[in-house]
Design a protein around this motif. Structure first.
Motif, short mmCIF file in Angstrom:
data_model
loop_
_atom_site.label_atom_id
_atom_site.label_comp_id
_atom_site.label_asym_id
_atom_site.label_seq_id
_atom_site.Cartn_x
_atom_site.Cartn_y
_atom_site.Cartn_z
N GLY A 82 17.86 23.48 -40.54
CA GLY A 82 17.21 24.36 -41.38
C GLY A 82 16.35 25.72 -40.79
N VAL A 83 16.29 25.19 -39.27
CA VAL A 83 15.78 26.39 -38.40
C VAL A 83 16.94 27.18 -37.88
CG1 VAL A 83 14.85 26.65 -36.08
CG2 VAL A 83 13.75 24.97 -37.83
N LEU A 84 18.14 26.56 -37.53
CA LEU A 84 19.31 27.41 -37.16
C LEU A 84 20.11 27.68 -38.57
CD1 LEU A 84 19.54 25.55 -33.82
CD2 LEU A 84 18.74 27.94 -34.29
N ASP A 85 21.20 26.82 -38.31
CA ASP A 85 21.98 26.67 -39.54
C ASP A 85 23.06 25.61 -39.38
OD1 ASP A 85 24.25 27.57 -38.12
OD2 ASP A 85 24.00 29.72 -39.12
N ARG A 86 23.71 25.06 -40.34
CA ARG A 86 24.80 24.23 -40.17
C ARG A 86 25.89 24.42 -39.05
NH1 ARG A 86 25.58 19.54 -42.33
NH2 ARG A 86 27.82 19.52 -42.34
N GLY A 87 26.11 25.63 -38.58
CA GLY A 87 26.94 25.87 -37.67
C GLY A 87 26.49 25.78 -36.21
N PRO A 115 18.91 37.65 -22.72
CA PRO A 115 18.59 39.10 -22.39
C PRO A 115 18.53 39.83 -23.75
CG PRO A 115 20.95 38.81 -22.00
CD PRO A 115 20.39 37.56 -22.34
N LEU A 116 17.55 39.36 -24.59
CA LEU A 116 17.05 39.99 -25.87
C LEU A 116 15.68 40.26 -25.79
CD1 LEU A 116 19.17 37.96 -28.41
CD2 LEU A 116 19.78 40.27 -27.52
N PRO A 117 15.36 41.44 -26.37
CA PRO A 117 13.97 41.63 -26.77
C PRO A 117 13.16 40.53 -27.50
CG PRO A 117 14.89 43.12 -28.04
CD PRO A 117 16.13 42.28 -27.08
N LYS A 118 11.98 40.15 -27.38
CA LYS A 118 11.01 39.36 -28.07
C LYS A 118 10.08 39.87 -28.79
CE LYS A 118 11.93 35.01 -25.77
NZ LYS A 118 11.28 33.86 -24.96
N PRO A 119 9.67 39.31 -30.02
CA PRO A 119 10.10 38.18 -30.56
C PRO A 119 11.43 38.63 -31.09
CG PRO A 119 8.54 39.06 -31.99
CD PRO A 119 8.43 40.07 -30.81
N HIS A 120 12.36 37.56 -31.52
CA HIS A 120 13.75 37.51 -31.93
C HIS A 120 13.78 36.37 -33.00
CE1 HIS A 120 14.90 34.41 -28.99
NE2 HIS A 120 14.72 35.40 -28.07
N PRO A 121 14.98 36.39 -33.82
CA PRO A 121 15.21 35.21 -34.34
C PRO A 121 15.45 33.97 -33.60
CG PRO A 121 16.57 37.03 -35.27
CD PRO A 121 15.68 37.56 -34.05
N THR A 122 15.29 32.77 -34.35
CA THR A 122 15.22 31.68 -33.51
C THR A 122 16.84 31.32 -32.99
OG1 THR A 122 13.46 30.63 -34.52
CG2 THR A 122 14.95 29.09 -33.55
N THR A 141 4.24 16.41 -23.32
CA THR A 141 4.78 17.94 -23.43
C THR A 141 3.56 18.65 -23.93
OG1 THR A 141 6.93 17.41 -24.00
CG2 THR A 141 6.55 19.64 -24.30
N ARG A 142 3.09 19.72 -23.14
CA ARG A 142 2.23 20.71 -23.70
C ARG A 142 2.85 21.85 -24.31
NH1 ARG A 142 0.16 22.94 -18.15
NH2 ARG A 142 2.55 22.47 -17.44
N ILE A 143 2.14 22.08 -25.38
CA ILE A 143 2.74 23.16 -26.24
C ILE A 143 1.51 24.10 -26.24
CG2 ILE A 143 3.41 23.73 -28.59
CD1 ILE A 143 5.41 22.11 -27.22
N LEU A 144 1.80 25.63 -26.32
CA LEU A 144 1.02 26.64 -26.78
C LEU A 144 1.47 27.12 -28.06
CD1 LEU A 144 1.12 26.61 -23.30
CD2 LEU A 144 0.09 28.85 -23.69
N PRO A 145 0.66 26.69 -29.11
CA PRO A 145 0.85 27.35 -30.56
C PRO A 145 1.08 28.38 -30.78
CG PRO A 145 -0.60 25.31 -30.38
CD PRO A 145 -0.58 25.59 -28.84
N GLY A 146 1.95 28.90 -31.68
CA GLY A 146 2.37 30.59 -31.75
C GLY A 146 2.98 31.32 -30.76
N THR A 147 3.16 30.75 -29.68
CA THR A 147 4.02 31.70 -28.58
C THR A 147 5.41 31.95 -29.02
OG1 THR A 147 4.34 29.74 -27.31
CG2 THR A 147 2.41 30.96 -26.65
N HIS A 148 6.04 31.49 -29.94
CA HIS A 148 7.10 32.01 -30.31
C HIS A 148 7.21 33.29 -30.99
CE1 HIS A 148 5.62 30.16 -33.97
NE2 HIS A 148 6.32 30.77 -34.66
N ARG A 149 5.85 33.63 -31.34
CA ARG A 149 6.01 35.22 -31.87
C ARG A 149 5.44 36.16 -30.75
NH1 ARG A 149 3.50 32.03 -35.87
NH2 ARG A 149 1.45 32.15 -35.10
N ALA A 150 5.16 35.61 -29.58
CA ALA A 150 5.06 36.52 -28.33
C ALA A 150 5.91 37.56 -28.08
CB ALA A 150 4.57 35.68 -27.04
N ASP A 151 5.72 38.72 -27.56
CA ASP A 151 6.51 39.78 -27.31
C ASP A 151 7.00 39.75 -25.91
OD1 ASP A 151 4.50 40.61 -25.73
OD2 ASP A 151 4.07 42.54 -26.88
N GLY A 152 7.10 38.69 -25.24
CA GLY A 152 7.31 38.42 -23.82
C GLY A 152 7.63 37.06 -23.52
N ASN A 153 7.89 36.62 -22.14
CA ASN A 153 7.95 35.46 -21.64
C ASN A 153 6.54 35.05 -20.80
OD1 ASN A 153 10.32 34.53 -22.66
ND2 ASN A 153 11.44 35.97 -21.21
#
Length: 263
Positions: A82-87, A115-122, A141-153
């Motif tokens: 559901g996040v990626l696809d069946r492929g 080497p892609l600008p962020k944020p990008h599709p999963t 595991t330590r998680i920083l919630p919401g950081t998948h929407r960050a514009d960098g690493n």
């Protein structure tokens, strides 16, 4: 704090054997990983990222039947699809044993090298299987919630506030976007924290571990049809990965080529 992404699922036992319970499956996986560690002579890592008191075992699909049930688990794989696809593909399957006294791993994202600008599709979807209990004290595991929407690493080695420990009992699975900033925690206990990292990537991407060369053909022949496709013996969206217009699974089975493109 318990992560809302963590949920209990029955851990796989030996192929064709029914799951008696989450604890039983986890105990069998733990025993087999300990066996592999002894037989392979693997020791702790030698750098800050892999840890100096953490033992990692890679390429688990080539190590035993017990690991084949993990990528195709009926309650986990549909979430990933559901996040990626069946492929989607298996990117890597490894174990991580954080030993007593291990320092916290640097915060990072698992798609930092893309080497892609962020944020990008999963592009990457990760799952962490708790073979032992995960607690804030033993290295959850330590998680920083919401950081998948960050514009960098994240800046490697920098301390970040706002993280939460993905605490969960053994038999649970944490699923998270590969862009999320995270890292293994500090182990302040006398026991190991053992997990299995089952990571997936988009079907058009290069996998972290080379599944087609890392897994001997004789072993791959015994995989279920779904697992074969997940490691790369298939065609993505009817085109990518073909061999002279045929599916690579024909070479695996040695059944003779069957053209599937342009017919």
């Amino acid at each position: 704090m318990r992560s809302r992404s963590a949920s209990s699922v029955p851990l796989p036992e030996r192929r064709r054997a029914p799951c008696r319970s989450s604890a039983a499956g986890g105990d069998e996986l733990r025993a087999d990983l300990e066996r592999l560690e002894r037989e392979l002579g693997e020791g702790p890592g030698k750098n800050l990222f892999e840890g100096f008191k953490t033992v990692r075992l890679y390429n688990l699909l080539a190590r035993g039947k017990i690991y084949e049930a993990i990528p195709v688990h009926e309650r986990v794989l549909p979430v990933v699809e559901g996040v990626l696809d069946r492929g989607c593909l298996v990117s890597s399957l490894s174990s991580i044993a954080i030993g007593p006294g291990e320092a916290a791993q640097p915060i990072h994202a698992d798609d930092m090298l893309i080497p892609l600008p962020k944020p990008h599709p999963t592009l990457v979807c990760n799952t962490m299987w708790a073979i032992t209990d995960f607690t804030a004290e033993n290295g959850a595991t330590r998680i920083l919630p919401g950081t998948h929407r960050a514009d960098g690493n994240p800046e490697l080695g920098k301390a970040y506030d706002g993280w939460v420990a993905a605490e969960m009992p053994k038999g649970s699975v944490l699923v998270f976007d590969g862009s999320v900033w995270h890292g293994g925690g500090e182990n302040r206990t006398r026991e190991r924290r053992l997990g299995i990292a089952m990571n997936y990537c988009a079907g058009w991407m290069r996998q972290q571990e080379n599944q087609l060369l890392g897994i001997p053909r004789e072993i791959a022949k015994g995989f279920s049809p779904r697992l074969r496709k997940l490691v790369g013996y298939g065609i993505y969206r009817g085109l990518y990965g073909h061999i002279e217009k045929c599916s690579p699974v024909d070479l695996l089975d040695e059944t003779g080529p069957r053209r599937v493109l342009g017919e």
